[in-house]
Scaffold this motif. Structure first.
Motif, mmCIF file in Angstrom:
data_model
loop_
_atom_site.group_PDB
_atom_site.id
_atom_site.type_symbol
_atom_site.label_atom_id
_atom_site.label_comp_id
_atom_site.label_asym_id
_atom_site.label_seq_id
_atom_site.Cartn_x
_atom_site.Cartn_y
_atom_site.Cartn_z
ATOM 1 N N UNK A 168 3.959 4.771 -7.461
ATOM 2 C CA UNK A 168 5.375 4.898 -7.793
ATOM 3 C C UNK A 168 6.010 3.535 -8.053
ATOM 4 N N UNK A 169 5.605 2.522 -7.284
ATOM 5 C CA UNK A 169 6.150 1.182 -7.518
ATOM 6 C C UNK A 169 5.823 0.705 -8.928
ATOM 7 N N UNK A 170 4.594 0.951 -9.367
ATOM 8 C CA UNK A 170 4.207 0.544 -10.720
ATOM 9 C C UNK A 170 5.028 1.286 -11.770
ATOM 10 N N UNK A 171 5.271 2.571 -11.553
ATOM 11 C CA UNK A 171 6.077 3.345 -12.498
ATOM 12 C C UNK A 171 7.506 2.827 -12.534
ATOM 13 N N UNK A 172 8.093 2.533 -11.373
ATOM 14 C CA UNK A 172 9.455 2.003 -11.340
ATOM 15 C C UNK A 172 9.540 0.691 -12.110
ATOM 16 N N UNK A 173 8.576 -0.203 -11.895
ATOM 17 C CA UNK A 173 8.607 -1.483 -12.617
ATOM 18 C C UNK A 173 8.492 -1.272 -14.119
ATOM 19 N N UNK A 174 7.621 -0.348 -14.534
ATOM 20 C CA UNK A 174 7.461 -0.117 -15.971
ATOM 21 C C UNK A 174 8.709 0.479 -16.591
ATOM 22 N N UNK A 175 9.595 1.036 -15.767
ATOM 23 C CA UNK A 175 10.853 1.590 -16.260
ATOM 24 C C UNK A 175 12.046 0.675 -15.988
ATOM 25 N N UNK A 176 11.770 -0.571 -15.610
ATOM 26 C CA UNK A 176 12.833 -1.553 -15.456
ATOM 27 C C UNK A 176 13.431 -1.651 -14.076
ATOM 28 N N UNK A 177 12.912 -0.916 -13.086
ATOM 29 C CA UNK A 177 13.431 -0.971 -11.723
ATOM 30 C C UNK A 177 12.487 -1.835 -10.880
ATOM 31 N N UNK A 178 12.775 -3.133 -10.825
ATOM 32 C CA UNK A 178 11.880 -4.071 -10.150
ATOM 33 C C UNK A 178 12.179 -4.193 -8.656
#
Length: 692
Positions: free
Chosen positions: A110-120
């Motif tokens: 989920x962390x990787x998905x959030x980062x790929x969507x701009x939520x770092x």
């Protein structure tokens, strides 16, 4: 809180006392874990092995995502797609510990998905609770109703520490559950002995999205290095904007678009070397830096053709869209590949540079082709109540003399018309993209409007005029020996010109869902015998297709046709050169050629002008079946300019069966302006392809 700390960090003596219990609990948990280890006998107990059915007892569970804005549909879909707990939900675990391991795996995903969507700065926690319901009531503290909440039970697997449960407490909970449930690994039971379902809830705090603050380019050329911000035009080309959310996909694609920009500037061997993405956690922004090595600038060099056997290699090389020595352009390469693919001579076409750049600054180009079969035969059938049964067949050779020359011979037969046809087309005639076209037709006609034989021929050139536009210009010669109601036993020898301007940007020739078709035809004729016959026929026709949905399952289609003949009265015109309307190709619901002026026997006379309109709603309700309600209207007029625009209307319903080569259509239509003793109550039509 004090009791929890004391329980977790008690005296050494107490911790030492529970070590054997923890080891035993761990061994028992392993026997029923996600890895499927089971049926092990460690020599304890009465020596009887554990029944496999008990070891395979599992706990069903549900998965929930909370804390995400409902408008973030793509983010929610991406999280569900990568979730191990979601993917393995049909194969539940045998213990809470197994479900927890799945949840811990999901946190990283989920962390990787959030980062790929701009939520770092996203934070993810989770909890595992027993599912509430009438059969398993739960109190506010999360414990089953009726259970005691003493000092030894106030820490359970439901407690979370930074998103993961304390391993000590989970193991202890598993040990207690195993002892209570016969070592089956379940953490609780319903009244009937079945394990209580669990709910795995992820609490996701996305935080504020990071935005793109800057996009810089580092361009390494053979003679210089340039580092600068991307221009507005370059940002538009890379589809990036300052201030947009810093999602992964456009940032990755932006690099490839940067390569394309430099290729357009004449650098065929450019490559991306390093992409740097820096985050400013204070400002919640992202800075992007793309680096490229251009290699030398180049012009087009020699062309090599590979894979050609039957098709002449020089003919293939002649399709190149660039002049010798012209600066390299990827658009020219794409245009050449597209033009070669449209010849229908090849199953595969690849056009690519075959570097390196030579000392003269030119780069060679390779054209690799896989030839297809050059000959084909085919045919079709159709039927309508007005025209009766019909059939057609053809034979085609697409490489007659080795340079893409296409010859097509055809035969058509129905109760109204029987004929033979021949078509010839030689591409690349005299200049690139120009074709020599020729055709000839011989027919026997037996319609209500006229009977007799006709022969016609045409020779001309065809060439494109920009994107989606083309023109045809040539000479024609025609002979007719027809008998009509107002032209008995007359022969005509005609010569003329034919000029056609076309526009077509539709997406499918047999079943278009988007785009426009438009055609203007101007054909002046003069008589070659004693008949001093001179006239000009002008016609305009077009159709428009609008897809309501993205998949093209629901399409609004409309068409129109109008035409006029200038120079002769109707009685002096050959019967086959007059305008007629009615039938499957014009106004369904009326008999062939029956819309317009009629004689005393209700036979069509034809006219010097025509007007037609048609509207359809094409609905593909399943993958193979569709329905098409339609309305059509039109009329034919004796004069070259209609004295009025009164139309005869018809309406109907069509059915479509979609095949690999196009839709098979069945249409039923009724005349809305039915004329007594002239029009039937209905007409139906069966053929391949849409009506227009």
């Amino acid at each position: 809180m004090t009791s929890r700390i004391r329980r977790k960090f008690g005296s050494y003596g107490r911790s030492a006392a529970i070590v054997p219990l923890l080891m035993a609990g761990t061994m028992l948990a392993a026997c029923s874990s996600d890895e499927g280890i089971g049926g092990l006998d460690f020599g304890f107990g009465n020596g009887e092995s554990q029944a496999p059915a008990d070891l395979r007892t599992t706990i069903p569970y549900e998965v929930q995502l909370t804390g995400i804005d409902d408008h973030e549909e793509q983010l929610i879909e991406a999280l569900n797609a990568v979730s191990t707990a979601r993917r393995l939900q049909s194969r539940p675990t045998a213990s809470r510990a197994g479900l927890q391991r799945r949840a811990e795996d999901d946190v990283e995903r989920f962390q990787a998905v959030l980062r790929s969507n701009g939520f770092y700065d996203g934070q993810i926690t989770f909890e595992i609770t027993e599912k509430t319901g009438d059969d398993a009531p739960v109190e506010e503290n999360g414990n089953p109703a009726g259970s005691e909440n003493n000092e030894n039970d106030d820490v359970t697997a439901n407690d979370t520490v930074n998103g993961t449960a304390s391993q000590d407490t989970v193991d202890e909970a598993d040990n207690r559950d195993n002892g209570a449930n016969g070592d089956n690994g379940n953490n609780g039971e319903n009244g009937d002995g079945a394990p209580t379902p669990l709910v795995l809830t992820y609490m996701i705090d996305t935080g504020a999205p990071y935005l793109i603050a800057s996009v810089d380019l580092v361009i390494v050329r053979p003679d210089e290095v340039v580092e600068r911000p991307a221009t507005d035009a370059e940002l538009e080309r890379t589809r990036l904007q300052i201030g947009q959310r810093a999602t992964a996909e456009p940032i990755i694609l932006g690099e490839q678009f940067g390569v394309d920009i430099l290729r357009d500037q004449g650098y065929p061997l450019v490559k991306a070397t390093k992409r740097t993405v820096m985050a400013d956690t204070a400002q919640k922004t992202i800075s992007i830096k793309y680096a490229f090595e251009t290699g030398p600038k180049a012009n087009f060099g020699a062309v090599t053709v590979n894979g050609a056997d039957e098709v002449d290699q020089d003919f293939i090389a002649g399709y190149r869209s660039w002049r010798a020595g012209e600066q390299y352009s990827p658009e020219r390469v794409r245009e050449t590949r597209r033009d070669l693919a449209q010849t229908n001579l090849f199953d595969s076409v690849i056009v690519k540079v075959a570097g390196p750049v030579g000392e003269s600054g030119e780069i060679p180009v390779e054209i690799n082709v896989v030839e297809r079969k050059m000959r084909s035969i085919g045919g079709g059938v159709d039927f309508s109540t007005a025209d009766g049964p019909g059939a057609n067949a053809f034979w085609e050779h697409r490489n007659l003399f080795g340079a893409g020359e296409r010859l097509r011979l055809g035969a058509d037969a129905s109760s109204l018309e029987q004929g033979l046809s021949a078509e010839f087309k030689k591409p690349q005639f005299l200049q690139r993209k120009q074709a020599l076209v020729a055709e000839a037709n011989a027919k026997n006609n037996d319609t209500d409007a006229y009977q007799g034989a006709t022969v016609d021929s045409f020779v001309g050139v065809e060439r494109p005029l920009g994107e989606n536009w083309s023109t045809t210009l040539g000479v024609t010669a025609e002979y007719s020996d027809l008998t009509g109601s107002d032209s008995p036993n007359e022969e005509f020898y005609l010569a003329g010109l034919r000029g056609i301007l076309r526009h077509d940007n539709t997406d499918n020739p047999l079943d278009p869902t988007r785009g426009t078709r438009f055609e203007i035809n101007v054909s002046p004729y003069m008589g070659l015998t004693d008949h001093d016959t001179n006239f000009t026929s002008v016609s305009l026709s077009g159709s428009q297709y609008l897809s309501i949905d993205d998949d093209g399952d629901y399409v609004l289609a409309a068409r129109a046709r109008t035409g006029t003949i200038i120079g002769e009265e109707r009685g002096n015109l050959p019967s086959n050169k007059r305008y007629y309307s009615g039938g499957g190709g014009s106004i369904r619901g009326y008999e062939y050629q029956k819309v317009g002026p009629l004689d005393d026997d209700h036979d069509p006379l034809g006219g010097r002008s025509v007007l037609e309109l048609g509207f359809e709603f094409r609905a593909q309700v399943t993958e193979s079946f569709g329905v098409v309600p339609f309305v059509e209207g039109g009329n034919v007029y004796a004069r070259s300019e209609p004295e009025d625009i009164s139309l005869l209307w018809a309406a109907g319903l069509g059915f479509r069966y979609y095949t690999a080569v196009g839709p098979l259509r069945f249409d039923v239509a009724v005349p809305l302006d039915k004329r007594e003793n002239v029009d039937d109550d209905y007409q139906f039509y069966i053929s391949l392809g849409q009506a227009f």
